[in-house]
Scaffold this motif. Structure first.
Motif, PDB file in Angstrom:
ATOM      1  N   THR A 176      -4.907   3.350  -8.280  1.00  0.00           N
ATOM      2  CA  THR A 176      -3.620   3.628  -7.637  1.00  0.00           C
ATOM      3  C   THR A 176      -2.872   4.662  -8.471  1.00  0.00           C
ATOM      4  O   THR A 176      -3.216   4.930  -9.625  1.00  0.00           O
ATOM      5  CB  THR A 176      -2.759   2.360  -7.554  1.00  0.00           C
ATOM      6  OG1 THR A 176      -2.456   1.920  -8.884  1.00  0.00           O
ATOM      7  CG2 THR A 176      -3.487   1.246  -6.806  1.00  0.00           C
ATOM      8  N   ALA A 177      -1.810   5.210  -7.868  1.00  0.00           N
ATOM      9  CA  ALA A 177      -1.012   6.212  -8.573  1.00  0.00           C
ATOM     10  C   ALA A 177      -0.400   5.620  -9.850  1.00  0.00           C
ATOM     11  O   ALA A 177      -0.363   6.278 -10.898  1.00  0.00           O
ATOM     12  CB  ALA A 177       0.094   6.728  -7.647  1.00  0.00           C
ATOM     13  N   SER A 178       0.066   4.374  -9.793  1.00  0.00           N
ATOM     14  CA  SER A 178       0.672   3.767 -10.982  1.00  0.00           C
ATOM     15  C   SER A 178      -0.376   3.524 -12.068  1.00  0.00           C
ATOM     16  O   SER A 178      -0.108   3.700 -13.259  1.00  0.00           O
ATOM     17  CB  SER A 178       1.374   2.459 -10.616  1.00  0.00           C
ATOM     18  OG  SER A 178       0.466   1.552 -10.032  1.00  0.00           O
ATOM     19  N   GLU A 179      -1.602   3.128 -11.675  1.00  0.00           N
ATOM     20  CA  GLU A 179      -2.667   2.943 -12.660  1.00  0.00           C
ATOM     21  C   GLU A 179      -3.064   4.272 -13.294  1.00  0.00           C
ATOM     22  O   GLU A 179      -3.425   4.326 -14.466  1.00  0.00           O
ATOM     23  CB  GLU A 179      -3.892   2.278 -12.018  1.00  0.00           C
ATOM     24  CG  GLU A 179      -3.739   0.790 -11.824  1.00  0.00           C
ATOM     25  CD  GLU A 179      -5.066   0.129 -11.449  1.00  0.00           C
ATOM     26  OE1 GLU A 179      -6.087   0.835 -11.323  1.00  0.00           O
ATOM     27  OE2 GLU A 179      -5.067  -1.100 -11.275  1.00  0.00           O
ATOM     28  N   ALA A 180      -3.014   5.340 -12.509  1.00  0.00           N
ATOM     29  CA  ALA A 180      -3.341   6.659 -13.047  1.00  0.00           C
ATOM     30  C   ALA A 180      -2.393   7.029 -14.180  1.00  0.00           C
ATOM     31  O   ALA A 180      -2.801   7.583 -15.202  1.00  0.00           O
ATOM     32  CB  ALA A 180      -3.282   7.718 -11.942  1.00  0.00           C
ATOM     33  N   LEU A 181      -1.124   6.708 -14.008  1.00  0.00           N
ATOM     34  CA  LEU A 181      -0.128   7.041 -15.033  1.00  0.00           C
ATOM     35  C   LEU A 181      -0.342   6.228 -16.309  1.00  0.00           C
ATOM     36  O   LEU A 181       0.041   6.660 -17.402  1.00  0.00           O
ATOM     37  CB  LEU A 181       1.286   6.810 -14.497  1.00  0.00           C
ATOM     38  CG  LEU A 181       1.782   7.809 -13.441  1.00  0.00           C
ATOM     39  CD1 LEU A 181       3.146   7.402 -12.919  1.00  0.00           C
ATOM     40  CD2 LEU A 181       1.838   9.222 -14.025  1.00  0.00           C
TER      41      LEU A 181
ATOM     42  N   LEU B 144     -11.746   3.433   0.685  1.00  0.00           N
ATOM     43  CA  LEU B 144     -12.395   2.119   0.683  1.00  0.00           C
ATOM     44  C   LEU B 144     -12.259   1.466  -0.694  1.00  0.00           C
ATOM     45  O   LEU B 144     -11.968   0.262  -0.797  1.00  0.00           O
ATOM     46  CB  LEU B 144     -13.876   2.259   1.051  1.00  0.00           C
ATOM     47  CG  LEU B 144     -14.744   1.004   0.859  1.00  0.00           C
ATOM     48  CD1 LEU B 144     -14.255  -0.136   1.744  1.00  0.00           C
ATOM     49  CD2 LEU B 144     -16.212   1.302   1.137  1.00  0.00           C
ATOM     50  N   TYR B 145     -12.448   2.240  -1.739  1.00  0.00           N
ATOM     51  CA  TYR B 145     -12.325   1.708  -3.101  1.00  0.00           C
ATOM     52  C   TYR B 145     -10.916   1.165  -3.333  1.00  0.00           C
ATOM     53  O   TYR B 145     -10.741   0.030  -3.797  1.00  0.00           O
ATOM     54  CB  TYR B 145     -12.648   2.815  -4.111  1.00  0.00           C
ATOM     55  CG  TYR B 145     -12.709   2.342  -5.546  1.00  0.00           C
ATOM     56  CD1 TYR B 145     -13.925   2.007  -6.131  1.00  0.00           C
ATOM     57  CD2 TYR B 145     -11.555   2.224  -6.323  1.00  0.00           C
ATOM     58  CE1 TYR B 145     -13.993   1.556  -7.445  1.00  0.00           C
ATOM     59  CE2 TYR B 145     -11.608   1.779  -7.631  1.00  0.00           C
ATOM     60  CZ  TYR B 145     -12.831   1.461  -8.191  1.00  0.00           C
ATOM     61  OH  TYR B 145     -12.890   1.015  -9.488  1.00  0.00           O
ATOM     62  N   ALA B 146      -9.918   1.984  -2.997  1.00  0.00           N
ATOM     63  CA  ALA B 146      -8.517   1.591  -3.220  1.00  0.00           C
ATOM     64  C   ALA B 146      -8.155   0.361  -2.383  1.00  0.00           C
ATOM     65  O   ALA B 146      -7.485  -0.561  -2.861  1.00  0.00           O
ATOM     66  CB  ALA B 146      -7.589   2.757  -2.892  1.00  0.00           C
TER      67      ALA B 146
ATOM     68  N   VAL C   9      -9.738  -2.762  -3.933  1.00  0.00           N
ATOM     69  CA  VAL C   9      -8.974  -3.218  -5.094  1.00  0.00           C
ATOM     70  C   VAL C   9      -7.733  -3.979  -4.631  1.00  0.00           C
ATOM     71  O   VAL C   9      -7.397  -5.045  -5.148  1.00  0.00           O
ATOM     72  CB  VAL C   9      -8.564  -2.041  -5.998  1.00  0.00           C
ATOM     73  CG1 VAL C   9      -7.591  -2.512  -7.084  1.00  0.00           C
ATOM     74  CG2 VAL C   9      -9.778  -1.403  -6.652  1.00  0.00           C
ATOM     75  N   ALA C  10      -7.074  -3.423  -3.613  1.00  0.00           N
ATOM     76  CA  ALA C  10      -5.824  -4.019  -3.125  1.00  0.00           C
ATOM     77  C   ALA C  10      -6.049  -5.401  -2.501  1.00  0.00           C
ATOM     78  O   ALA C  10      -5.152  -6.249  -2.507  1.00  0.00           O
ATOM     79  CB  ALA C  10      -5.166  -3.096  -2.107  1.00  0.00           C
ATOM     80  N   LYS C  11      -7.267  -5.649  -1.991  1.00  0.00           N
ATOM     81  CA  LYS C  11      -7.521  -6.899  -1.265  1.00  0.00           C
ATOM     82  C   LYS C  11      -7.376  -8.125  -2.170  1.00  0.00           C
ATOM     83  O   LYS C  11      -6.749  -9.111  -1.804  1.00  0.00           O
ATOM     84  CB  LYS C  11      -8.919  -6.862  -0.638  1.00  0.00           C
ATOM     85  CG  LYS C  11      -9.150  -8.003   0.342  1.00  0.00           C
ATOM     86  CD  LYS C  11     -10.262  -7.676   1.313  1.00  0.00           C
ATOM     87  CE  LYS C  11     -10.329  -8.716   2.410  1.00  0.00           C
ATOM     88  NZ  LYS C  11     -11.325  -8.379   3.429  1.00  0.00           N
ATOM     89  N   TYR C  12      -7.990  -8.081  -3.366  1.00  0.00           N
ATOM     90  CA  TYR C  12      -7.926  -9.233  -4.261  1.00  0.00           C
ATOM     91  C   TYR C  12      -7.376  -8.896  -5.643  1.00  0.00           C
ATOM     92  O   TYR C  12      -7.178  -9.780  -6.466  1.00  0.00           O
ATOM     93  CB  TYR C  12      -9.317  -9.864  -4.430  1.00  0.00           C
ATOM     94  CG  TYR C  12      -9.919 -10.347  -3.133  1.00  0.00           C
ATOM     95  CD1 TYR C  12      -9.341 -11.393  -2.423  1.00  0.00           C
ATOM     96  CD2 TYR C  12     -11.061  -9.757  -2.617  1.00  0.00           C
ATOM     97  CE1 TYR C  12      -9.885 -11.841  -1.232  1.00  0.00           C
ATOM     98  CE2 TYR C  12     -11.623 -10.199  -1.419  1.00  0.00           C
ATOM     99  CZ  TYR C  12     -11.024 -11.231  -0.731  1.00  0.00           C
ATOM    100  OH  TYR C  12     -11.564 -11.663   0.441  1.00  0.00           O
ATOM    101  N   GLY C  13      -7.160  -7.595  -5.926  1.00  0.00           N
ATOM    102  CA  GLY C  13      -6.669  -7.200  -7.243  1.00  0.00           C
ATOM    103  C   GLY C  13      -7.791  -7.143  -8.261  1.00  0.00           C
ATOM    104  O   GLY C  13      -8.927  -7.535  -7.993  1.00  0.00           O
TER     105      GLY C  13
END
Length: 449
Positions: free
Chosen positions: A121-126, A210-212, A215-219
């Motif tokens: 995600t954008a926040s993880e990128a930072l 699909l990857y993102a 990840v969002a489905k279960y973290g």
């Protein structure tokens, strides 16, 4: 057993079992045969005795914890994408009722001599340690572009046509460094080579999305894995087929394949076994049943099953995937590492499994895995196997023989699921549609956090 069927299925690999289950649900009369006495074929999960008899029959086993049955070691390790096509098929067919899944704790990528979590995600990128501060901002903008892209809203396209512009052109627009392209293309889009760079961007866009979404489905990570190993998946679909009238015969070698017609008109008509003759107009089989109708792809896979007594050094997790992009170690193909532990019920407490796989590029394949071995630290034992990859030489429509492909080196099931969908379409003449059904109890994937 002298009987007529709509479809005969040979082999209990995952591809064959999924198709057997789907066709049974659709009302086809299915007979499923395997020469082996266990489910899974080339993708089976083995106990400790089976494992050593296959890979090191004359060697002394090291001192290992647990009972024989405490070990469920996959011959071909792969994870499921939480939002991927195989997960969708499991839910659609209700096979999720029979199998429990556990999340894989993290997805890591190798870059510049070390590993770090793949930002999704954008926040993880930072927050990522993979990039410097300016590259983090560029990566953030790139991920926002992917997540905000709307087919109907041209203001979100930034002038790109995903069916015409290449992925390299989009990377260049965002000014991404080569190392960043590596982990986007190989650890998120999960391409195994760099061929995708010069191809239209849409497939890569869809893979990153699909990857993102997974990840969002279960973290934590995009991947889930069945408790007790991948051998549970073929058994789940076998149970589904049986519920809908499918007949299973394990430990049953094929004595003879029956054909009708001659020459170009020669077609599959059935099989003879110790139980009698079974007739059907079509057969679905793994490549080992019709060696004359498959060809080598030219690629060979090496897989190393590493038994550890510690987690991956520097990453104190019960499970993870590590992808080593080809460019990072001067190769043409990626190296994949799947790490599992007792929380997945595949080894006794105190042991870990790390299964390394890649496409062979040299005459010293075991040396090609050294970058992975260095990441894993000391190993209690290592069992290695090399497999040729096969594909059918025709589409099966003419002779009624529909053959699956060998399992590739990738650490996920998306390519195997593509094969399932392709064979289904060739058999039925229509695409496999996973229709939304009214949800009932047990319809969701049973995932343990």
């Amino acid at each position: 057993m002298d009987e007529d069927y709509d479809v005969i299925v040979l082999g209990t690999g995952l591809t064959e079992c999924v198709l057997s289950g789907i066709l049974s649900v659709e009302g086809k009369k299915v007979l499923h045969i395997d020469r082996q006495d266990f489910y899974g074929g080339e993708s089976a999960s083995l106990n400790l005795t089976q494992l050593y008899s296959k890979f090191k029959p004359s060697a002394q086993k090291p001192e290992l914890k647990g009972r024989d049955r405490d070990w469920c070691v996959d011959l071909i390790p792969k994870f499921l994408m939480a939002n991927g096509e195989l997960s969708n098929i499991l839910v659609h067919t209700e096979v999720t009722r029979y199998i429990e899944f556990k999340q894989i704790a993290a997805s890591y990528v190798y870059r510049s001599g070390r590993i770090a979590k793949v930002p999704a995600t954008a926040s993880e990128a930072l927050a990522s340690s993979l990039m410097g501060i300016f590259e983090k901002r560029r990566m953030k903008k790139f991920l926002e572009y992917i997540q905000n892209y709307d087919e109907k809203d041209t203001s979100t396209h930034k002038g790109f046509d995903l069916d015409k512009n290449t992925m390299n052109e989009i990377y260049t627009y965002f000014g991404l460094e080569s190392g960043t392209k590596d982990f986007i293309g190989h650890a998120m889009a999960l391409w195994s080579t760099d061929d995708y760079l010069s191809e239209p961007a849409r497939p890569t866009y869809e893979r990153i999305l699909l990857y993102a979404q997974s990840v969002a489905k279960y973290g934590k990570s995009p991947y889930i894995y069945p408790l007790y190993g991948l051998g549970e998946l073929p058994q789940g679909f076998a149970r589904l087929s049986a519920i809908y009238g499918g007949t299973y015969m394990l430990d049953t070698p094929i004595d003879e394949v029956i054909y009708e017609g001659e020459g170009a008109d020669k077609k599959f008509a059935g099989v003879k076994t110790k139980e009698g003759t079974a007739r059907a107009p079509i057969v679905v089989a793994d490549p080992t049943y019709f060696p004359e109708l498959v060809q080598k792809t030219g690629a060979r896979v090496i897989r190393a099953i590493c038994i550890l007594d510690h987690p991956v050094p520097g990453v104190d997790l019960d499970s993870l995937q590590i992808i080593i992009p080809q460019n990072q170690v001067g190769r043409k193909h990626d190296i994949y590492i799947a790490v599992l532990s007792d929380v997945h019920c595949v080894v006794p407490k105190g042991h870990f499994l790390a299964i390394v796989s890649t496409i062979i590029e040299t005459d010293a394949p075991h040396v090609e895995l050294e970058p992975a071995f260095k990441l894993l630290g000391p190993r209690v034992d290592t069992l290695m196997g090399i497999a040729e990859l096969y594909e059918p030489i025709n589409d099966g429509k003419q002779n009624g023989i529909f053959l699956s492909k060998s399992y590739d080196a990738s650490s996920h099931f998306e390519s195997a699921t593509d094969d399932v969908k392709d064979i289904y379409t060739r058999i039925t003449g229509k695409p496999l549609e996973l229709k939304q059904r009214p949800k009932e109890d047990g319809d969701e994937t049973n995932v343990i956090p």
